[in-house]
Structure formats: structure tokens, C-alpha cells
Motif scaffolding. Structure first.
Motif: not given
Length: 298
Positions: A1, A3, A275-276, A278-279
Motif C-alpha cells: 500500500m 505511503s 485512499q489517503y 483510509r490509509t
């Protein structure tokens, strides 16, 4: 995934690209209006001049004294394809459609045993060198032309006439994109040399007769003298029209391409932002779990 740092850099990069595509769309839209007006305004003269020449050509008995642009060379073995494209890209399939139409015609002619040559007018047409490296007759440099003028078209027309008189080809066809609307650009093929004689159908002949245009006309000087003067002019006019149509079509295609690119960039920014987030949330949750686990261990 990926960073968090990599995602953040990528989001910033896509946002910068979106700003560029949005600005290019606005510039293309501003230039499209002027180019469209010029293309539409030039159509009636070019179409009428072509119709007059075809009508004159149909009345003249072709002989050895007839202009070569009308009579032809008596052969059709060497076919020249004049491919008019743009100097720049980022316009979707605009140039690709013109080149594809020229290649399709070239393949048909070669299947008939003809020799095909290409006359390139526009940087993006040079892709044909990959497919026909030994068939490029000339590559006209139009990089210095921002807005096509009649003198630019006349220079190409004079070069074509010189090469035709030198026997470098027998028949010439022109390929360009006819402007229909900002969303539609139609690849078009017309025969430039020699001029085709009009062959009216019974319906059109009847309409012409009723309108009185088929009345007896006395020419001074005679038809052949008029054709000798008008044929080179018509060649330049048709090339000028193609250049104007191409420019309007290019800006229309570029505006649409940049609009699609801007929307795609917006969709990508949304996906990357999700995505940012969630990460980032996963990283925070992991840290909280580690803190709680450490506290319980104590």
C-alpha cells in the motif's frame, strides 16, 4: 500500500495537471470561436469556385492544349496523398483520424497496383514515416504558422503545381478534418489534381434548367483561358479552406480532450483522497491499538 507521503505527492501532482488542462480548455474555447467563424465564412467561396470550375471543365473538350491541371497526365499510376494535420497534439484522436483515413486510402490504392506518395502538411502527419519511410515526397514545415493565411496555402499550391508539372505524381488527393461542431470533426478526402468534371444527375440537371443557370453563356476569353488562370487559384483556395477547417477542428477537439482530462483528473483526485484518508485512518487506528496494548501490558 502506498505511503501517506506518496499519496499526498500524487494528489498534488494531479491537482497541478488539472489546473493545466483546465487552462488549456479555456484557451482552446476562446480560440475556437474565431477559427470557427473563419472556417464557416470561407466555405461558400471555396464551394462555389469549385462548382464553377467543375461546370467549366464539363463544357471543355479535353485536348493537348488544355491545362494540365484539368486534362491530367493521361495516367493515374502515381497517387499523391496530401495529408493536412496540426502542428501540436493534445487534441484527442483529431490527427489520428486524418492519418487513419489517409492510410486506408493508401492501402486501397496499393491493392490496385498504384504507387502511393505522401505530401505532409503538419507535424503530426510525420507518423506516416513509420509506415511509409520511402514514400514521403515532401514534408512542409508549418511550425511558424499560428493562423493560416492564403499566402501559406498558395505556397503549398505552387509547390504542388511545380511537382505535378515535373511529373512527380499523376493524381493528388487532400485529407483534412471538416469542422462540423465542437464535438464532431469529420475526416474528409477530396481530389485536388486534376479537377474532376461535374457529372450532374437528371434531378440536378432539371433543377439547374428550371433555375435558368443552364442558359447559353458566352465567355470572354474562352473557357480554356479562364481555366488556365482559375485552376491554380482554386487549388490554393481549396488548400486554404482545408487549413481553416483543420484549425477550427483542432481547437474543438482540443477543448473536448482537455475537458475530459480535467474531469478525469477530478475523479482521480477523489479516489486518491479517499485512499489517503483510509490509509491515514488505518495508521491512526494502528497507533491507538499499540498504545492501548502497551498500557494494558503495564
Amino acid at each position: 500500500m502506498a505511503s501517506l507521503k506518496a499519496l499526498k505527492i500524487r494528489i498534488g501532482s494531479v491537482k497541478s495537471t488539472q489546473k493545466i488542462t483546465k487552462a488549456m480548455k479555456m484557451v482552446a474555447a476562446a480560440k475556437l470561436r474565431r477559427a470557427q467563424d473563419a472556417a464557416v465564412a470561407g466555405r461558400p467561396y471555396a464551394e462555389r469556385l469549385g462548382a464553377v470550375l467543375q461546370s467549366l471543365a464539363s463544357r471543355v473538350t479535353v485536348s493537348e492544349s488544355s491545362p494540365r491541371l484539368l486534362a491530367g497526365t493521361g495516367r493515374d499510376q502515381v497517387q499523391l496523398l496530401v495529408v493536412a494535420t496540426s502542428e501540436r497534439g493534445l487534441a484527442g484522436a483529431f490527427n489520428t483520424n486524418i492519418v487513419r483515413a489517409a492510410r486506408r486510402t493508401a492501402q486501397t490504392l496499393e491493392a490496385q497496383g498504384k504507387t502511393v506518395r505522401f505530401y505532409l502538411a503538419g507535424k503530426k502527419g510525420r507518423v506516416l514515416r513509420r509506415f511509409y519511410p520511402d514514400a514521403i515526397l515532401h514534408d512542409a514545415d508549418l511550425s511558424a504558422i499560428k493562423t493560416p493565411g492564403f499566402d501559406d496555402a498558395r505556397a503549398i499550391a505552387d509547390d504542388l503545381v511545380r511537382r505535378y508539372d515535373a511529373g512527380e505524381f499523376d493524381v493528388a488527393h487532400l485529407f483534412y478534418a471538416r469542422f462540423v461542431s465542437a464535438l464532431v470533426q469529420e475526416p474528409t478526402q477530396v481530389q485536388l489534381i486534376p479537377v474532376e468534371s461535374a457529372a450532374p444527375s437528371p434531378t440536378s440537371a432539371s433543377a439547374t434548367s428550371q433555375s435558368g443557370a443552364d442558359a447559353a453563356v458566352e465567355y470572354e476569353p474562352d473557357e480554356e483561358a479562364i481555366l488556365t488562370d482559375l485552376l491554380p487559384r482554386n487549388l490554393a483556395v481549396q488548400l486554404f479552406r482545408a487549413m481553416q477547417e483543420n484549425q477550427a477542428s483542432f481547437f474543438g477537439a482540443q477543448m473536448n480532450a482537455m475537458d475530459n482530462a480535467t474531469r478525469n483528473a477530478g475523479d482521480m483526485i477523489k479516489r486518491l483522497s479517499i485512499q489517503y484518508n483510509r490509509t491515514r485512518q488505518a495508521a491512526i487506528t494502528t497507533e491507538l491499538v499499540e498504545i492501548i496494548s502497551g498500557a494494558e501490558a503495564l
